[in-house]
Design a protein around this motif. Structure first.
Motif, PDB file in Angstrom:
ATOM      1  N   VAL A 144       9.486  31.224  -1.400  1.00 12.51           N
ATOM      2  CA  VAL A 144       8.235  32.029  -0.679  1.00 12.51           C
ATOM      3  C   VAL A 144       7.602  33.232  -1.356  1.00 12.51           C
ATOM      4  CG1 VAL A 144       7.786  33.097   1.543  1.00 12.51           C
ATOM      5  CG2 VAL A 144       9.198  31.198   1.651  1.00 12.51           C
ATOM      6  N   ALA A 145       8.784  34.071  -1.983  1.00 16.12           N
ATOM      7  CA  ALA A 145       8.178  35.116  -2.879  1.00 16.12           C
ATOM      8  C   ALA A 145       7.234  34.514  -3.700  1.00 16.12           C
ATOM      9  CB  ALA A 145       9.235  36.029  -3.404  1.00 16.12           C
ATOM     10  N   GLU A 146       7.469  33.657  -4.542  1.00 20.93           N
ATOM     11  CA  GLU A 146       6.610  33.085  -5.784  1.00 20.93           C
ATOM     12  C   GLU A 146       5.207  32.814  -5.017  1.00 20.93           C
ATOM     13  OE1 GLU A 146       6.063  33.374  -9.700  1.00 20.93           O
ATOM     14  OE2 GLU A 146       8.152  33.760  -8.702  1.00 20.93           O
ATOM     15  N   TYR A 147       5.010  31.998  -4.038  1.00 18.76           N
ATOM     16  CA  TYR A 147       3.861  32.157  -3.602  1.00 18.76           C
ATOM     17  C   TYR A 147       2.983  33.200  -3.139  1.00 18.76           C
ATOM     18  CZ  TYR A 147       5.292  26.850  -3.514  1.00 18.76           C
ATOM     19  OH  TYR A 147       5.371  25.687  -3.906  1.00 18.76           O
ATOM     20  N   TYR A 148       3.598  34.072  -2.674  1.00 23.35           N
ATOM     21  CA  TYR A 148       3.124  35.460  -2.517  1.00 23.35           C
ATOM     22  C   TYR A 148       2.449  36.046  -3.894  1.00 23.35           C
ATOM     23  CZ  TYR A 148       4.358  36.219   2.607  1.00 23.35           C
ATOM     24  OH  TYR A 148       4.127  36.267   3.774  1.00 23.35           O
ATOM     25  N   ARG A 149       3.293  35.961  -4.797  1.00 22.07           N
ATOM     26  CA  ARG A 149       2.839  36.421  -6.302  1.00 22.07           C
ATOM     27  C   ARG A 149       1.789  35.707  -6.604  1.00 22.07           C
ATOM     28  NH1 ARG A 149       8.871  36.088  -7.133  1.00 22.07           N
ATOM     29  NH2 ARG A 149       9.463  38.432  -6.767  1.00 22.07           N
ATOM     30  N   LEU A 150       1.784  34.117  -6.358  1.00 21.51           N
ATOM     31  CA  LEU A 150       0.543  33.439  -6.859  1.00 21.51           C
ATOM     32  C   LEU A 150      -0.745  33.824  -6.232  1.00 21.51           C
ATOM     33  CD1 LEU A 150      -0.569  31.273  -8.361  1.00 21.51           C
ATOM     34  CD2 LEU A 150       0.132  29.236  -6.441  1.00 21.51           C
ATOM     35  N   TRP A 151      -0.448  34.048  -4.912  1.00 17.85           N
ATOM     36  CA  TRP A 151      -1.716  34.405  -4.022  1.00 17.85           C
ATOM     37  C   TRP A 151      -2.272  35.785  -4.591  1.00 17.85           C
ATOM     38  CZ3 TRP A 151      -5.833  33.968  -1.897  1.00 17.85           C
ATOM     39  CH2 TRP A 151      -6.322  34.868  -1.001  1.00 17.85           C
ATOM     40  N   ASN A 152      -1.177  36.752  -4.928  1.00 15.87           N
ATOM     41  CA  ASN A 152      -1.910  37.912  -5.512  1.00 15.87           C
ATOM     42  C   ASN A 152      -2.497  37.675  -6.691  1.00 15.87           C
ATOM     43  OD1 ASN A 152      -1.248  41.360  -5.761  1.00 15.87           O
ATOM     44  ND2 ASN A 152      -0.337  40.398  -7.839  1.00 15.87           N
ATOM     45  N   MET A 153      -2.111  37.014  -7.470  1.00 16.49           N
ATOM     46  CA  MET A 153      -2.538  36.846  -9.026  1.00 16.49           C
ATOM     47  C   MET A 153      -3.922  36.130  -8.841  1.00 16.49           C
ATOM     48  SD  MET A 153      -0.976  34.962 -12.584  1.00 16.49           S
ATOM     49  CE  MET A 153      -0.614  33.438 -11.629  1.00 16.49           C
ATOM     50  N   GLU A 207       5.425  41.730  -3.570  1.00 17.52           N
ATOM     51  CA  GLU A 207       5.040  40.790  -4.172  1.00 17.52           C
ATOM     52  C   GLU A 207       3.400  41.007  -4.319  1.00 17.52           C
ATOM     53  OE1 GLU A 207       6.799  40.210  -1.469  1.00 17.52           O
ATOM     54  OE2 GLU A 207       8.665  39.120  -2.596  1.00 17.52           O
ATOM     55  N   THR A 208       2.949  41.652  -3.401  1.00 19.25           N
ATOM     56  CA  THR A 208       1.436  41.960  -3.169  1.00 19.25           C
ATOM     57  C   THR A 208       1.111  43.446  -3.221  1.00 19.25           C
ATOM     58  OG1 THR A 208       1.496  41.824  -0.829  1.00 19.25           O
ATOM     59  CG2 THR A 208       0.984  39.674  -1.922  1.00 19.25           C
ATOM     60  N   GLY A 209      -0.013  43.901  -3.378  1.00 23.60           N
ATOM     61  CA  GLY A 209      -0.495  45.209  -3.066  1.00 23.60           C
ATOM     62  C   GLY A 209      -0.812  45.585  -1.671  1.00 23.60           C
ATOM     63  N   PRO A 210      -1.220  46.806  -1.663  1.00 15.88           N
ATOM     64  CA  PRO A 210      -1.562  47.109  -0.010  1.00 15.88           C
ATOM     65  C   PRO A 210      -2.503  46.208   0.659  1.00 15.88           C
ATOM     66  CG  PRO A 210      -1.953  48.896  -1.828  1.00 15.88           C
ATOM     67  CD  PRO A 210      -1.682  47.629  -2.429  1.00 15.88           C
ATOM     68  N   GLU A 211      -2.423  46.047   1.786  1.00 15.41           N
ATOM     69  CA  GLU A 211      -3.110  45.096   2.691  1.00 15.41           C
ATOM     70  C   GLU A 211      -4.478  45.788   2.779  1.00 15.41           C
ATOM     71  OE1 GLU A 211      -1.558  43.035   6.096  1.00 15.41           O
ATOM     72  OE2 GLU A 211       0.439  42.909   5.254  1.00 15.41           O
ATOM     73  N   ILE A 212      -5.446  44.736   3.071  1.00 11.44           N
ATOM     74  CA  ILE A 212      -6.573  45.335   3.399  1.00 11.44           C
ATOM     75  C   ILE A 212      -7.253  44.612   4.620  1.00 11.44           C
ATOM     76  CG2 ILE A 212      -7.374  46.307   1.044  1.00 11.44           C
ATOM     77  CD1 ILE A 212      -9.124  43.650   0.548  1.00 11.44           C
ATOM     78  N   ASP A 213      -8.297  45.362   5.316  1.00 13.35           N
ATOM     79  CA  ASP A 213      -8.698  44.766   6.713  1.00 13.35           C
ATOM     80  C   ASP A 213      -9.972  44.176   6.324  1.00 13.35           C
ATOM     81  OD1 ASP A 213      -9.562  43.662   9.099  1.00 13.35           O
ATOM     82  OD2 ASP A 213      -9.216  45.674  10.231  1.00 13.35           O
ATOM     83  N   ILE A 214     -10.211  43.054   5.948  1.00 13.29           N
ATOM     84  CA  ILE A 214     -11.367  42.327   5.618  1.00 13.29           C
ATOM     85  C   ILE A 214     -12.382  42.134   6.834  1.00 13.29           C
ATOM     86  CG2 ILE A 214     -10.636  41.220   3.430  1.00 13.29           C
ATOM     87  CD1 ILE A 214     -10.705  38.507   5.141  1.00 13.29           C
ATOM     88  N   PHE A 215     -11.876  42.280   8.093  1.00 15.52           N
ATOM     89  CA  PHE A 215     -12.637  42.387   9.261  1.00 15.52           C
ATOM     90  C   PHE A 215     -13.135  43.730   9.753  1.00 15.52           C
ATOM     91  CE2 PHE A 215      -9.728  38.599   9.221  1.00 15.52           C
ATOM     92  CZ  PHE A 215     -10.548  37.625   9.099  1.00 15.52           C
ATOM     93  N   ALA A 216     -12.614  44.621   9.178  1.00 18.88           N
ATOM     94  CA  ALA A 216     -13.041  46.005   9.644  1.00 18.88           C
ATOM     95  C   ALA A 216     -14.730  46.184   9.740  1.00 18.88           C
ATOM     96  CB  ALA A 216     -12.518  47.017   8.780  1.00 18.88           C
ATOM     97  N   LYS A 217     -14.884  46.867  10.706  1.00 15.90           N
ATOM     98  CA  LYS A 217     -16.454  47.032  10.957  1.00 15.90           C
ATOM     99  C   LYS A 217     -16.909  48.278   9.882  1.00 15.90           C
ATOM    100  CE  LYS A 217     -16.483  45.745  15.654  1.00 15.90           C
ATOM    101  NZ  LYS A 217     -17.021  45.968  16.959  1.00 15.90           N
TER     102      LYS A 217
END
Length: 329
Positions: A243-252, A317-327
């Motif tokens: 699972v961690a490798e798929y998180y890294r792929l998504w980050n990449m 595996e990923t960086g800081p989360e961002i809220d893409i739905f923020a107004k």
């Protein structure tokens, strides 16, 4: 220069346009989404998936020497997801058989003809010539045509349109860094849909195998169209990853699409780095060796990958989360 290379809708993680809320799922969609996990959007880091298209420096050099005109499926502009072609496999088998006939069988045939003529003693020179002419016409010539055309095709020198259409790997999807668009293709090469990268959700789906094990698949699902066809990102890594490798792929993938970030630092993209403005500025600032990966020996490369894996196992595996739905404020 970067303003002319990157289009207005290219993805920028620090300037994400506020997205509309996700629509409510239908009952069928809820049932089909059981066992799925939605991976978060984040400010990407330089964490990479070391399982992505594993190619050693020697293999890379061999590919470039064999087919210098061949474009890589991943470069400074696009990432293409490809799948094999059954006709290409048949063609590869035929070319291999033709090569075997030319290199191995033909010399044995010539020797056997001369030995037969020598031992029999009654075989005339005309009969020997007739045998050779028959063999050249019906065996050597077809094999030379098949093997020779294959070598030229493989090196990118002779690709007839009809043959290219029949043999080239089928394109599944395309992620365009410069436009910020994600495109999914149908079987015939026609576009199924094309939407901005930020309009997709990344889904990690789980399915049980026949052996009772859990198989994972990573895909991008368009948030608003309701399409049941996802972009299969999982084809980019070797099967049965953690699972961690798929998180890294998504980050990449996020890093690749984010034009405020340099290209992921992997062997496959090293040749493309001087062609991407953001990456060029980053490499100049950090003093990165432009041939860091390509000039390594295979042993040094394997050791470097091992060190990366050890280092990445201790960090997120990923960086800081961002809220893409923020107004917008």
């Amino acid at each position: 220069m970067s303003q002319t290379v990157y289009q207005q809708h290219a993805y920028r993680s620090n300037q994400v346009p506020p997205q509309k809320p996700r629509p409510e799922k239908t009952l069928a969609q809820r049932l089909l989404s059981a066992g799925q996990r939605m991976l978060p959007w984040s400010r990407p880091t330089q964490t990479v998936s070391t399982r992505t298209a594993q190619v050693s420096p020697s293999q890379w050099q061999k590919m470039k020497a064999t087919a210098p005109n061949q474009e890589c499926f991943w470069n400074e502009q696009v990432l293409e997801g490809l799948t094999g072609n059954i006709w290409a496999r048949v063609y590869l088998i035929l070319a291999g058989l033709a090569k075997i006939v030319i290199i191995f069988i033909s010399p044995m045939f010539i020797v056997s003809v001369f030995l037969t003529a020598l031992l029999a003693g009654e075989v005339s020179a005309d009969q020997i010539m007739d045998t050779f002419l028959w063999y050249i016409m019906y065996v050597i010539t077809p094999c030379l045509l098949i093997w020779g055309q294959f070598e030229l095709y493989n090196r990118g020198y002779w690709k007839p349109k009809l043959l290219r259409k029949l043999l080239d790997a089928r394109k599944l999807f395309e992620l365009n860094r410069r436009t910020g668009m994600v495109t999914l293709y149908k079987r015939g090469g026609k576009v199924r849909y094309s939407y901005p990268f930020v309009e997709f959700d990344c889904i990690l789906a789980t399915t049980p195998s026949q052996q009772g094990l859990v198989n994972y698949s990573l895909l991008l699902a368009h948030r608003y169209s309701g399409s049941m066809h996802g972009v299969p990102l999982g084809v980019l890594v070797t099967p049965h990853e953690t699972v961690a490798e798929y998180y890294r792929l998504w980050n990449m993938i996020q890093c690749y699409m984010d034009v405020t970030q340099p290209l992921p630092d992997i062997l496959l993209l090293e040749e493309a780095r001087p062609k991407d403005p953001t990456t060029v500025a980053y490499d100049q600032q950090t003093g990165r060796n432009p041939r860091y990966w390509r000039d390594m020996s295979d042993d040094a490369y394997a050791e470097a990958i091992t060190q990366i894996e050890a280092k990445q196992s201790k960090i997120s595996e990923t960086g800081p989360e961002i809220d893409i739905f923020a107004k917008a404020s």
